[in-house]
Design an enzyme around this catalytic site. Structure first.
Site, PDB file in Angstrom:
ATOM      1  N   LYS A  81      93.353 -19.420   9.447  1.00  0.00           N
ATOM      2  CA  LYS A  81      92.222 -20.328   9.228  1.00  0.00           C
ATOM      3  C   LYS A  81      91.681 -20.212   7.810  1.00  0.00           C
ATOM      4  CE  LYS A  81      90.564 -20.984  13.958  1.00  0.00           C
ATOM      5  NZ  LYS A  81      89.473 -20.800  14.926  1.00  0.00           N
ATOM      6  N   LYS A 131     102.149 -24.645  18.144  1.00  0.00           N
ATOM      7  CA  LYS A 131     101.229 -25.021  19.219  1.00  0.00           C
ATOM      8  C   LYS A 131     100.436 -26.286  18.866  1.00  0.00           C
ATOM      9  CE  LYS A 131      96.800 -22.972  18.313  1.00  0.00           C
ATOM     10  NZ  LYS A 131      95.536 -22.795  18.991  1.00  0.00           N
ATOM     11  N   LYS A 169      93.863 -28.366  17.319  1.00  0.00           N
ATOM     12  CA  LYS A 169      92.943 -29.352  16.740  1.00  0.00           C
ATOM     13  C   LYS A 169      92.935 -29.250  15.218  1.00  0.00           C
ATOM     14  CE  LYS A 169      88.765 -26.546  17.106  1.00  0.00           C
ATOM     15  NZ  LYS A 169      88.891 -25.642  18.260  1.00  0.00           N
TER      16      LYS A 169
END
Ligand code: ADP
Ligand code: NA
Length: 330
Positions: free
Chosen positions: A114, A197, A200
């Protein structure tokens, strides 16, 4: 009440949940209501680890709660609440911060992913300590089981390590939890790149099925999912990740086993599988969207459920926090 405890949290950030969230996590939330004393929280404290618009966050937290109820959470059989309504999360989070090694936190792969995406300089300290707040979320409820997707395994390991460390240093205080990950659906893959995966933050719009999208849009995404150059409909995650992902989604939504589906589509092409799965999906999301709208259209009921949930959660959280504070010398 001698049921084991379950706890899980889900971020309100994206607005709509996606199919990976539902199959990997929320379905299990619904199932564990029957067997567990279950706590589910919309983790708005986690949501501000990246920049947020205040009005949007407030709306998205309620939208998240509405979607959880629409998925089948029953406020009479579980405790559903908004994380920021229970201040004990932040309070125990601080204690856990002070038990965690800097190097240990630095090894969390989700932070690395992230923060790389954001640019390391723009990442907040909150994003860095996010997994430690998550530890507090779980330990506050003395959870035995934590229903999550595969991507959360490392964070649950950290939770176990910190529970053990606290118990070892200050005496038996916290239940050491286990991850509850369903093998078949622990990782739902991106429709356009079935080696990663569905997410979002990382998926392209065509790769992710958002539950609140127009059903027609979702059907189209299923129909243009990436498969392979063969024709055979067979579950083989190594060689046929795209087809296998579609079979997993199909099987979970209908209850038909993978074997049954392989038999059903013997001699048929990928087009037939995709058309049918698109239909299955539309049949599932259409009432889901309606139920979500009903909850949003009745703010009094929704707020009542969340207020009652926060009260129930707080009773448990306050007791655990008092115990932990006493142990550390407060
Ligand atoms: P995202 O990973 O898209 O950012 P969250 O972090 O809010 O979503 O995840 C909420 C829950 O959904 C977690 O338990 C997570 O493990 C699960 N989850 C997310 N994506 C998937 C996926 N592709 N397959 C299975 N479970 C998933
Ligand atoms: Na995640």
């Amino acid at each position: 009440l001698d049921r084991p405890r379950a706890l899980s949290g889900i971020q309100p950030t994206a607005g709509s949940f996606h199919l990976g969230n539902y199959l990997g996590a929320i379905r299990q939330y619904v199932a564990l209501q029957e067997t567990h004393d279950a706590f589910y929280t919309v983790v708005d404290l986690h949501a501000i680890t990246v920049p947020q618009d205040p009005a949007e966050l407030r709306a998205n937290s309620r939208l998240a709660a509405a979607q959880l109820l629409a998925s089948g959470l029953d406020p009479d059989r579980c405790t559903l609440f908004i994380q920021s309504h229970v201040p004990e999360h932040a309070q125990l989070g601080w204690v856990m911060n002070c038990l965690t090694g800097f190097g240990e936190a630095s090894r969390m792969t989700q932070f690395k992913d992230k923060s790389a995406k954001q640019g390391a300089d723009r990442s907040t300290v909150g994003l860095f300590t996010y997994p430690i707040l998550q530890v507090a979320d779980i330990l506050l409820y003395q959870a035995n089981h934590v229903p999550v997707g595969e991507d959360q395994r490392q964070h649950i390991e950290l939770t176990r390590d910190l529970a053990d460390r606290f118990n070892g240093r200050f005496g038996e205080t916290f239940t050491v939890p286990d991850a509850y990950i369903v093998k078949e659906t622990g990782k739902i893959y991106d429709l356009q790149d079935p080696t990663v995966k569905m997410s979002k933050s990382a998926s392209t719009p065509k790769g992710i099925v958002n539950l609140l999208d127009e059903p027609k849009v979702s059907a189209k995404k299923i129909k243009s999912a990436v498969t392979d150059l063969e024709t055979e409909i067979r579950f083989d995650e190594e060689k046929k990740p795209g087809v296998s992902n579609l079979l997993t989604i199909y099987s979970t939504l209908t209850g038909d086993s993978i074997k049954e589906l392989e038999g059903k589509y013997e001699g048929k092409g990928y087009g037939a599988l995709k058309t049918d799965l698109a239909e299955v999906l539309v049949e599932w999301v259409t009432p889901f969207r309606e139920r979500t709208q009903e909850y949003l259209g009745d703010p009094g009921t929704l707020d009542g459920i969340l207020a009652k949930g926060a009260d129930k959660a707080r009773a448990v959280a306050a007791e655990t926090l008092a115990l932990a504070y006493d142990k550390v010398g407060f």
